[in-house]
Design a protein around this motif. Structure first.
Motif, mmCIF file in Angstrom:
data_model
loop_
_atom_site.group_PDB
_atom_site.id
_atom_site.type_symbol
_atom_site.label_atom_id
_atom_site.label_comp_id
_atom_site.label_asym_id
_atom_site.label_seq_id
_atom_site.Cartn_x
_atom_site.Cartn_y
_atom_site.Cartn_z
ATOM 1 N N SER A 38 -16.200 8.419 -34.466
ATOM 2 C CA SER A 38 -15.340 8.581 -35.193
ATOM 3 C C SER A 38 -13.758 8.173 -34.056
ATOM 4 O O SER A 38 -12.564 8.054 -34.822
ATOM 5 C CB SER A 38 -14.865 9.679 -35.234
ATOM 6 O OG SER A 38 -15.317 11.371 -34.237
ATOM 7 N N TRP A 45 -12.056 3.941 -40.257
ATOM 8 C CA TRP A 45 -12.516 3.651 -41.968
ATOM 9 C C TRP A 45 -13.721 2.946 -42.497
ATOM 10 O O TRP A 45 -13.603 4.106 -43.701
ATOM 11 C CB TRP A 45 -11.721 1.702 -41.472
ATOM 12 C CG TRP A 45 -12.021 1.468 -42.953
ATOM 13 C CD1 TRP A 45 -10.586 1.639 -44.690
ATOM 14 C CD2 TRP A 45 -13.105 0.795 -43.617
ATOM 15 N NE1 TRP A 45 -11.695 0.337 -45.310
ATOM 16 C CE2 TRP A 45 -12.272 0.087 -45.302
ATOM 17 C CE3 TRP A 45 -14.208 -0.594 -42.696
ATOM 18 C CZ2 TRP A 45 -13.637 -0.867 -45.364
ATOM 19 C CZ3 TRP A 45 -15.472 -1.073 -43.897
ATOM 20 C CH2 TRP A 45 -14.345 -1.008 -45.236
ATOM 21 N N ASN A 47 -16.215 5.522 -42.572
ATOM 22 C CA ASN A 47 -16.691 6.555 -42.120
ATOM 23 C C ASN A 47 -16.402 7.276 -44.079
ATOM 24 O O ASN A 47 -15.968 7.777 -44.469
ATOM 25 C CB ASN A 47 -16.044 7.959 -41.259
ATOM 26 C CG ASN A 47 -17.561 7.698 -39.763
ATOM 27 O OD1 ASN A 47 -18.488 7.937 -40.607
ATOM 28 N ND2 ASN A 47 -17.150 7.749 -39.242
ATOM 29 N N VAL A 48 -14.696 6.946 -43.646
ATOM 30 C CA VAL A 48 -13.606 7.402 -44.521
ATOM 31 C C VAL A 48 -13.909 6.396 -46.860
ATOM 32 O O VAL A 48 -13.826 7.864 -47.505
ATOM 33 C CB VAL A 48 -11.930 7.168 -44.663
ATOM 34 C CG1 VAL A 48 -10.825 7.280 -46.128
ATOM 35 C CG2 VAL A 48 -11.174 8.105 -43.839
ATOM 36 N N ALA A 49 -14.555 5.431 -46.094
ATOM 37 C CA ALA A 49 -14.901 4.274 -47.035
ATOM 38 C C ALA A 49 -15.583 4.594 -47.379
ATOM 39 O O ALA A 49 -16.917 4.150 -48.829
ATOM 40 C CB ALA A 49 -15.003 3.468 -46.453
ATOM 41 N N GLY A 50 -16.818 6.137 -47.115
ATOM 42 C CA GLY A 50 -18.534 6.426 -47.493
ATOM 43 C C GLY A 50 -19.127 5.121 -46.895
ATOM 44 O O GLY A 50 -20.389 4.956 -47.144
ATOM 45 N N ARG A 51 -18.486 4.027 -46.171
ATOM 46 C CA ARG A 51 -19.781 3.212 -45.710
ATOM 47 C C ARG A 51 -20.013 3.523 -44.364
ATOM 48 O O ARG A 51 -19.943 2.138 -43.206
ATOM 49 C CB ARG A 51 -18.904 1.735 -45.697
ATOM 50 C CG ARG A 51 -18.611 1.473 -47.049
ATOM 51 C CD ARG A 51 -20.205 1.421 -47.654
ATOM 52 N NE ARG A 51 -21.374 0.394 -47.523
ATOM 53 C CZ ARG A 51 -21.496 -0.140 -47.541
ATOM 54 N NH1 ARG A 51 -20.692 -1.239 -48.260
ATOM 55 N NH2 ARG A 51 -22.171 -1.360 -46.749
ATOM 56 N N GLY A 52 -20.244 4.701 -43.480
ATOM 57 C CA GLY A 52 -21.329 4.856 -42.047
ATOM 58 C C GLY A 52 -21.793 3.283 -41.438
ATOM 59 O O GLY A 52 -22.227 3.163 -40.859
ATOM 60 N N ASP A 53 -22.806 3.045 -42.414
ATOM 61 C CA ASP A 53 -23.854 2.412 -42.379
ATOM 62 C C ASP A 53 -22.886 0.877 -41.917
ATOM 63 O O ASP A 53 -23.494 -0.047 -40.905
ATOM 64 C CB ASP A 53 -24.849 1.408 -43.266
ATOM 65 C CG ASP A 53 -23.752 0.909 -44.349
ATOM 66 O OD1 ASP A 53 -23.103 1.897 -44.954
ATOM 67 O OD2 ASP A 53 -23.883 0.046 -44.950
#
Length: 132
Positions: A38, A45, A47-53
Motif C-alpha cells: 500500500s 491505485w 487497490n482503489v480500483a479493485g485490481r490488486g492482481d
C-alpha cells in the motif's frame, strides 16, 4: 552488449540484479504483505480500483521501464535488454487471463530469471575484465 570499461560496475550490477532476482522470486510465491504494497502509488491505485492482481505487473513495468534511461546513462546496453524484457513480462502478466494463478507468480517466475541472466552476464564479463 556490455561496455567493459568499468568492470567493477559490472560486478556491482550483477550483485544488484541478484538481489532483484531474489526479491522477484519471493514474490512469485504468491501475494506480498498488504501493509507493504500500500506504500507504492501504483499499488494504491490498483487497490482503489479493485485490481490488486495488477500490483506486481505494474511495479515490474516501472522497474523495467526505469532500466531504459539507465542503460543510456551508464552506457550499458545490457540494462536496456533487461528493461525491455522485464517490461514485456509485465505487460503479458497484466493481460494474461485471470485464473487460479496469481499474476505476481508470472512476474516472479519469468522476471527473476531475466535478472539472473543479466546479472550473470555482467558478473562473468566484469570478473574476466578485472583478471585481464
Amino acid at each position: 552488449m556490455i561496455d567493459l570499461a568499468y568492470p567493477r560496475d559490472l560486478v556491482m550490477t550483477a550483485a544488484i540484479f541478484g538481489v532483484a532476482a531474489f526479491v522477484w522470486s519471493g514474490w512469485a510465491q504468491e501475494r506480498p504483505p498488504a501493509g507493504w504494497v500500500s506504500r507504492a502509488a501504483l499499488a494504491v491505485w490498483a487497490n482503489v480500483a479493485g485490481r490488486g492482481d495488477l500490483i506486481a505487473p505494474l511495479i515490474l513495468a516501472v522497474v523495467g521501464i526505469h532500466f531504459l534511461p539507465l542503460a543510456a546513462a551508464f552506457g550499458q546496453p545490457i540494462m536496456a535488454w533487461a528493461g525491455g524484457a522485464l517490461t514485456v513480462v509485465a505487460v503479458v502478466a497484466a493481460v494474461v487471463p485471470a485464473s487460479g494463478t496469481a499474476r505476481s507468480f508470472w512476474c516472479g517466475i519469468v522476471g527473476a530469471p531475466i535478472f539472473l541472466i543479466a546479472g550473470g552476464v555482467c558478473l562473468v564479463a566484469g570478473i574476466a575484465e578485472l583478471r585481464a
